[in-house]
Design a protein around this motif. Sequence first.
Motif, short mmCIF file in Angstrom:
data_model
loop_
_atom_site.label_atom_id
_atom_site.label_comp_id
_atom_site.label_asym_id
_atom_site.label_seq_id
_atom_site.Cartn_x
_atom_site.Cartn_y
_atom_site.Cartn_z
N VAL A 145 0.90 -1.19 -0.02
CA VAL A 145 0.05 0.02 -0.09
C VAL A 145 0.97 1.31 0.07
O VAL A 145 0.71 2.08 -0.70
N PRO A 146 1.77 1.30 0.90
CA PRO A 146 2.81 2.47 0.75
C PRO A 146 3.36 2.63 -0.37
O PRO A 146 3.65 3.77 -1.13
N SER A 149 0.89 3.95 -2.94
CA SER A 149 0.29 5.33 -2.81
C SER A 149 1.59 6.35 -3.21
O SER A 149 1.14 7.31 -3.51
N THR A 150 2.63 5.80 -3.06
CA THR A 150 3.90 6.53 -3.30
C THR A 150 3.81 6.70 -4.88
O THR A 150 4.29 7.74 -5.54
N THR A 180 -6.05 10.94 0.05
CA THR A 180 -5.48 11.20 1.50
C THR A 180 -6.30 10.52 2.59
O THR A 180 -5.90 9.95 3.36
N SER A 182 -7.95 8.16 2.14
CA SER A 182 -8.37 6.55 1.99
C SER A 182 -7.16 6.16 2.98
O SER A 182 -7.06 4.99 3.50
N LEU A 183 -5.93 6.82 2.58
CA LEU A 183 -4.70 6.37 3.42
C LEU A 183 -4.88 6.47 4.82
O LEU A 183 -4.40 5.54 5.62
N TRP A 186 -6.92 3.62 5.88
CA TRP A 186 -5.99 2.33 5.70
C TRP A 186 -5.09 2.03 7.04
O TRP A 186 -5.07 1.07 7.69
N HIS A 187 -4.67 3.31 7.51
CA HIS A 187 -3.78 3.16 8.62
C HIS A 187 -4.69 2.73 9.94
O HIS A 187 -4.21 2.02 10.87
#
Length: 215
Positions: A145-146, A149-150, A180, A182-183, A186-187
């Motif tokens: 995921v990171p 996203s990156t 943003t 959604s991240l 996620w966390h």
Amino acid sequence: MDTPEYSRYTFDELVEARESVDRTLYPQRAAQLDRLLNTFSHDEQQHSDETDPLDKYKTFGPRVGAMIVDSLITAIGLGVLSLLTGFKESPWFWWIDSAILIAYAVIMHGLYGQTLGKMVTGVKVLDEKTESAITFAQAALRDCVPIMSTLVIIIVASLLQWGVITNISGWLEMGLMMFTWSLLVWHLLEVISMLTNQKRRAIHDYIAGTVVIKE
């Protein structure tokens, strides 16, 4: 003949003594040996019952600590790197920074099952089924995921930098805002999943088939 002080014997010595004692000639000694060995067995069983087999998976605190340590280490490392190379002035600085952080996590987990932070706090990433060392593929999946996203941020930043996108229109602004949020969700789900299963596995652990244990 003096009666041996069996109470001072170790477990192995008691076993050997019971095997060698003549029960016909020394019934009291045999009975004492039986009692002492039964006491040993009872104590070991009680200790075994009191030991929580899931204790090694209780890693939430150490993992948070590892994140803090890793953040400090990478911040110092990137700060020194930016001073030496001057790449902090580059518009790509933040994307390069993110890529380095991800590469650090994937490489360290792939090689050692631990980042420096995890080494400090005493936890390690293993394969969930075999509890053996993980592969680089699993290390990459843990950070999928990171990584994605990156890549999304780099692509959008590149399009803006190259003039393909000349301004941030309403739809793009809305898309970035949703991205943003959604991240953040996620966390949050990562933390919730880690706290709601016995092995304290986060979602990325389920994706990669990994588990984090105390060393």
